[in-house]
Each structure stands twice: as structure tokens, then as C-alpha cells.
Design an enzyme around this catalytic site. Structure first.
Site, PDB file in Angstrom:
ATOM      1  N   ASP A  52     -63.589 -20.824  70.170  1.00  0.00           N
ATOM      2  CA  ASP A  52     -64.258 -20.827  68.847  1.00  0.00           C
ATOM      3  C   ASP A  52     -65.396 -21.855  68.953  1.00  0.00           C
ATOM      4  O   ASP A  52     -65.353 -22.773  69.824  1.00  0.00           O
ATOM      5  CB  ASP A  52     -63.500 -21.179  67.531  1.00  0.00           C
ATOM      6  CG  ASP A  52     -64.187 -20.405  66.335  1.00  0.00           C
ATOM      7  OD1 ASP A  52     -63.473 -19.677  65.743  1.00  0.00           O
ATOM      8  OD2 ASP A  52     -65.320 -21.009  65.956  1.00  0.00           O
ATOM      9  N   TYR A  79     -78.074  -7.830  60.201  1.00  0.00           N
ATOM     10  CA  TYR A  79     -76.632  -7.708  60.408  1.00  0.00           C
ATOM     11  C   TYR A  79     -76.307  -6.180  60.775  1.00  0.00           C
ATOM     12  O   TYR A  79     -75.385  -6.057  61.814  1.00  0.00           O
ATOM     13  CB  TYR A  79     -75.781  -8.056  59.142  1.00  0.00           C
ATOM     14  CG  TYR A  79     -74.276  -7.926  59.215  1.00  0.00           C
ATOM     15  CD1 TYR A  79     -73.502  -8.995  60.022  1.00  0.00           C
ATOM     16  CD2 TYR A  79     -73.450  -7.090  58.803  1.00  0.00           C
ATOM     17  CE1 TYR A  79     -72.272  -9.217  60.188  1.00  0.00           C
ATOM     18  CE2 TYR A  79     -71.977  -7.129  58.764  1.00  0.00           C
ATOM     19  CZ  TYR A  79     -71.547  -8.131  59.416  1.00  0.00           C
ATOM     20  OH  TYR A  79     -70.180  -7.982  59.624  1.00  0.00           O
TER      21      TYR A  79
HETATM   22  N1  LIG Z   1     -64.746 -10.180  56.715  1.00  0.00           N
HETATM   23  C1  LIG Z   1     -65.493  -8.974  56.481  1.00  0.00           C
HETATM   24  O1  LIG Z   1     -65.363  -8.465  55.312  1.00  0.00           O
HETATM   25  C2  LIG Z   1     -65.945  -8.468  57.511  1.00  0.00           C
HETATM   26  C3  LIG Z   1     -66.313  -7.069  57.538  1.00  0.00           C
HETATM   27  C4  LIG Z   1     -66.890  -6.482  58.686  1.00  0.00           C
HETATM   28  C5  LIG Z   1     -67.065  -7.085  59.910  1.00  0.00           C
HETATM   29  N2  LIG Z   1     -66.691  -8.548  59.920  1.00  0.00           N
HETATM   30  C6  LIG Z   1     -66.911  -9.223  61.305  1.00  0.00           C
HETATM   31  O2  LIG Z   1     -65.719  -9.711  61.716  1.00  0.00           O
HETATM   32  C7  LIG Z   1     -65.908 -10.834  62.634  1.00  0.00           C
HETATM   33  C8  LIG Z   1     -65.308 -11.937  62.090  1.00  0.00           C
HETATM   34  O3  LIG Z   1     -65.479 -12.337  60.647  1.00  0.00           O
HETATM   35  P1  LIG Z   1     -64.560 -13.094  59.608  1.00  0.00           P
HETATM   36  O4  LIG Z   1     -64.615 -12.452  58.258  1.00  0.00           O
HETATM   37  O5  LIG Z   1     -63.019 -13.321  60.226  1.00  0.00           O
HETATM   38  O6  LIG Z   1     -65.327 -14.406  59.360  1.00  0.00           O
HETATM   39  P2  LIG Z   1     -64.786 -16.040  59.531  1.00  0.00           P
HETATM   40  O7  LIG Z   1     -66.107 -16.535  59.187  1.00  0.00           O
HETATM   41  O8  LIG Z   1     -63.621 -16.177  58.770  1.00  0.00           O
HETATM   42  O9  LIG Z   1     -64.477 -16.134  61.295  1.00  0.00           O
HETATM   43  C9  LIG Z   1     -65.498 -15.898  62.032  1.00  0.00           C
HETATM   44  C10 LIG Z   1     -65.152 -17.145  63.005  1.00  0.00           C
HETATM   45  O10 LIG Z   1     -66.025 -16.980  64.159  1.00  0.00           O
HETATM   46  C11 LIG Z   1     -66.404 -18.028  64.437  1.00  0.00           C
HETATM   47  N3  LIG Z   1     -67.715 -17.966  65.103  1.00  0.00           N
HETATM   48  C12 LIG Z   1     -69.045 -17.949  64.312  1.00  0.00           C
HETATM   49  N4  LIG Z   1     -70.056 -17.892  65.436  1.00  0.00           N
HETATM   50  C13 LIG Z   1     -69.516 -17.904  66.416  1.00  0.00           C
HETATM   51  C14 LIG Z   1     -69.922 -18.203  67.944  1.00  0.00           C
HETATM   52  N5  LIG Z   1     -71.524 -17.937  67.749  1.00  0.00           N
HETATM   53  N6  LIG Z   1     -69.334 -18.571  68.877  1.00  0.00           N
HETATM   54  C15 LIG Z   1     -67.940 -18.419  68.758  1.00  0.00           C
HETATM   55  N7  LIG Z   1     -67.279 -18.282  67.493  1.00  0.00           N
HETATM   56  C16 LIG Z   1     -68.245 -18.142  66.291  1.00  0.00           C
HETATM   57  C17 LIG Z   1     -66.339 -19.040  63.340  1.00  0.00           C
HETATM   58  O11 LIG Z   1     -66.513 -20.432  63.709  1.00  0.00           O
HETATM   59  C18 LIG Z   1     -64.978 -18.501  62.748  1.00  0.00           C
HETATM   60  O12 LIG Z   1     -63.978 -19.158  63.040  1.00  0.00           O
HETATM   61  C19 LIG Z   1     -67.138 -11.088  62.380  1.00  0.00           C
HETATM   62  O13 LIG Z   1     -67.847 -10.487  63.490  1.00  0.00           O
HETATM   63  C20 LIG Z   1     -67.734 -10.243  61.291  1.00  0.00           C
HETATM   64  O14 LIG Z   1     -69.110 -10.003  61.277  1.00  0.00           O
HETATM   65  C21 LIG Z   1     -65.991  -8.983  58.631  1.00  0.00           C
END
Ligand SMILES: NC(=O)c1ccc[n+]([C@@H]2O[C@H](COP(=O)([O-])OP(=O)(O)OC[C@H]3O[C@@H](n4cnc5c(N)ncnc54)[C@H](O)[C@@H]3O)[C@@H](O)[C@H]2O)c1
Length: 266
Positions: free
Chosen positions: A51, A160
Site C-alpha cells: 500500500d 473515475y
Molecule cells: N467502495 C466502493 O463502493 C467501491 C466501488 C467500486 C469500486 N471500488 C474500487 O475498489 C478499490 C478499493 O477501494 P476501497 O473502497 O476499498 O477504498 P479504500 O480507500 O478503503 O482503500 C483503498 C486502499 O488503496 C490504497 N491506495 C490508494 N492509492 C494508492 C496508490 N496509488 N498506490 C497504492 N495504494 C493505494 C489506499 O491507501 C487504501 O489503503 C478502488 O479501486 C475503488 O475504486 C470501490
């Protein structure tokens, strides 16, 4: 009746579907990545939490125990990915969860925000595919977290949506290019999943209600909902699947995306 003593070892073998395998989970310190890390460990994998939040990755690896490792890696910084994969001689599965969203309507959208979102969610995905593609063992798996917004447009999510749509096509190209080595590349497109990323949406009752109305199964996703599918894609249960994007969203792709921006700006 079945004798539990006879079935137990078989059940264990069945549940530890990733036994003996190393999985690198990028973005594993929070949300979906962290949920998947816990699920993969229960399935017998040795997990590396990577991360850009180094402290978070370290804390999570300590919480996991069972030989879990951690690394600082930013998908937008190629050198950090090179270092990540150089450290581990055998990697069987890579799950890339890194992604960010900066909402804003196109006509007001700063170029800088566009670049930031694309840098992490699309260019980052390319860099992961590049270095994971080199490092993965033959027969390994690369799974990316895309989004419902890869196929369903949302006003105010232009960068996005574009990045995630690009990521799904990138997944198909990666699947073609990596297939000769038996490496499978797939993606998961979640709907609204309760993680720190979306508390700004779920904490506004009007927005939450619209998400629920537009989700046929009538609830938000949990990280466990996504982790189960990530496990499936990393395991031999999906051994004839590649270049696939799985919608995991309670049926939300069948309706429309809420007008989040209109409600946020009120
Ligand atoms: N939560 C939702 O509703 C949802 C829906 C669709 C897609 N997503 C996708 O799921 C994935 C995870 O999202 P989440 O909801 O668990 O978010 P989150 O913010 O809880 O976790 C994301 C993690 O990724 C890490 N991160 C961010 N940018 C980074 C980088 N440049 N390099 C390495 N690590 C990085 C952050 O530090 C964090 O630990 C994302 O790609 C998000 O777009 C989430």
C-alpha cells in the site's frame, strides 16, 4: 450420517484453496483490499500487503499474522512496484485494489484532478499489469478492482468512469498477452461497498436511499461480498476464466447510477 472425523481433513483441504500460494494485495491496508487479505489468509495464502500507506500496510500485516508481509508501494510510482516484485521470488496471485475518485463536473474539473485519478486508477493499473505480468509464476492470476462505473456513467465521476472503463479494456488485453504463460487476468466491478472511500456518500441519507432504490437486492455491498469473488478468481475454481469483468453489485447495473453530484451540491 457423515462421520465428521472423516470429512474434516477434506473440508479443510477444500477451504484452503490458496494453500502454498503467495498473494500480493495492492491497496491492502483498507477496505476491499483488507477484506480480501483476511479472506486469502483464511484460504491458506501467504499474503503481502502492499500500500502507499506504509504504516497501514505494516499494521495490517501484524494483525494478519501467519507470516504476512507488508511493503510500501504506490501504483503511480513504477520504481516502488519494481522493488515490490523484486523482493519476492514466487508470486502466484496479484490483486490490485488501488483506486481514487475526485468528484467534479467536467466543465469545472481541474486538469490536475483528472491526472491524479487517471494516474492511480488507470496508469497505475498498467504499471501493475506490467510488473505483475513479469513477476507472476506461470499459471498465476492478476485480478483488478474496476467499478460499476466502468459500464454505468455517473454525472460528476468523469475521470473515475473513464479510468475504470479503461481498466476493464486493459484487463482484456492483459488476458490475451499473459495467456501463453497460463496467467489469467480478470477484474471485479463492485457497486457501492461500505469502505472508507464512500463514507461521504453513505453518510448522506438521501444519497444512500437512492443507492438502495437502484440496487435490486436492496443493500450495500460488504468487503466480504467482494473478497469471496476475489478468492474465486485467484483460485483454481476459475481456472478457465480470463479477460472477464464480473459485476458484483446486487443488480445495480440493471438500474441507474444515483445523481450523487446533484445531492452533494444541495
Ligand atoms: N467502495 C466502493 O463502493 C467501491 C466501488 C467500486 C469500486 N471500488 C474500487 O475498489 C478499490 C478499493 O477501494 P476501497 O473502497 O476499498 O477504498 P479504500 O480507500 O478503503 O482503500 C483503498 C486502499 O488503496 C490504497 N491506495 C490508494 N492509492 C494508492 C496508490 N496509488 N498506490 C497504492 N495504494 C493505494 C489506499 O491507501 C487504501 O489503503 C478502488 O479501486 C475503488 O475504486 C470501490
Amino acid at each position: 450420517m457423515t462421520d465428521p472425523q472423516k470429512t474434516a481433513p477434506q473440508d479443510m483441504a477444500e477451504s484452503e484453496v490458496l494453500a502454498g500460494r503467495r498473494a500480493v494485495i495492492i491497496g491492502g491496508a483498507s477496505g476491499i483490499g483488507w477484506g480480501a487479505a483476511q479472506r486469502f489468509v483464511r484460504a491458506g495464502a501467504r499474503v503481502v500487503i502492499a500500500d502507499r500507506d506504509a504504516q497501514g500496510a505494516r499494521t495490517r500485516a501484524e494483525q494478519l499474522g501467519r507470516g504476512a508481509e507488508w511493503a510500501e508501494a504506490d501504483v503511480a510510482e513504477e520504481l516502488t512496484l519494481e522493488r515490490l516484485f523484486a523482493k519476492h521470488d514466487t508470486v502466484h496471485s496479484v490483486l490490485n485494489c488501488a483506486g481514487v475518485n475526485i468528484p467534479g463536473r467536467l466543465i469545472d474539473y481541474p486538469l490536475e484532478s483528472w491526472r491524479t485519478v487517471l494516474e492511480v486508477s488507470l496508469t497505475g493499473a498498467f504499471l501493475v499489469a506490467k510488473h505483475a505480468g513479469r513477476a507472476l509464476a506461470d499459471g498465476g492470476t492478476l485480478t483488478s478492482i474496476a467499478s460499476l462505473n466502468a459500464r454505468q456513467p455517473a454525472a460528476g465521476f468523469g475521470a473515475y468512469c473513464a479510468a475504470k472503463a479503461g481498466l476493464t479494456m486493459l484487463t482484456e488485453v492483459a488476458a490475451l498477452e499473459l495467456a501463453p504463460r497460463g496467467i489469467r487476468a480478470n477484474a471485479i466491478s463492485p457497486g457501492l461497498v461500505e469502505t472508507p472511500l464512500v463514507t461521504g456518500l453513505t453518510s448522506v441519507p438521501e444519497i444512500q436511499a437512492e443507492f438502495t432504490d437502484n440496487t435490486p437486492l436492496g443493500r450495500n455491498g460488504t468487503v466480504e461480498d467482494i473478497a469471496e469473488v476475489a478468492l474465486f478468481l485467484a483460485s483454481d475454481a476459475s481456472s478457465w476464466m480470463t479477460g472477464e469483468v464480473l459485476d458484483v453489485n446486487g443488480g445495480a447495473h440493471l438500474r441507474r447510477y444515483p445523481d450523487v453530484m446533484a445531492k452533494l451540491s444541495r
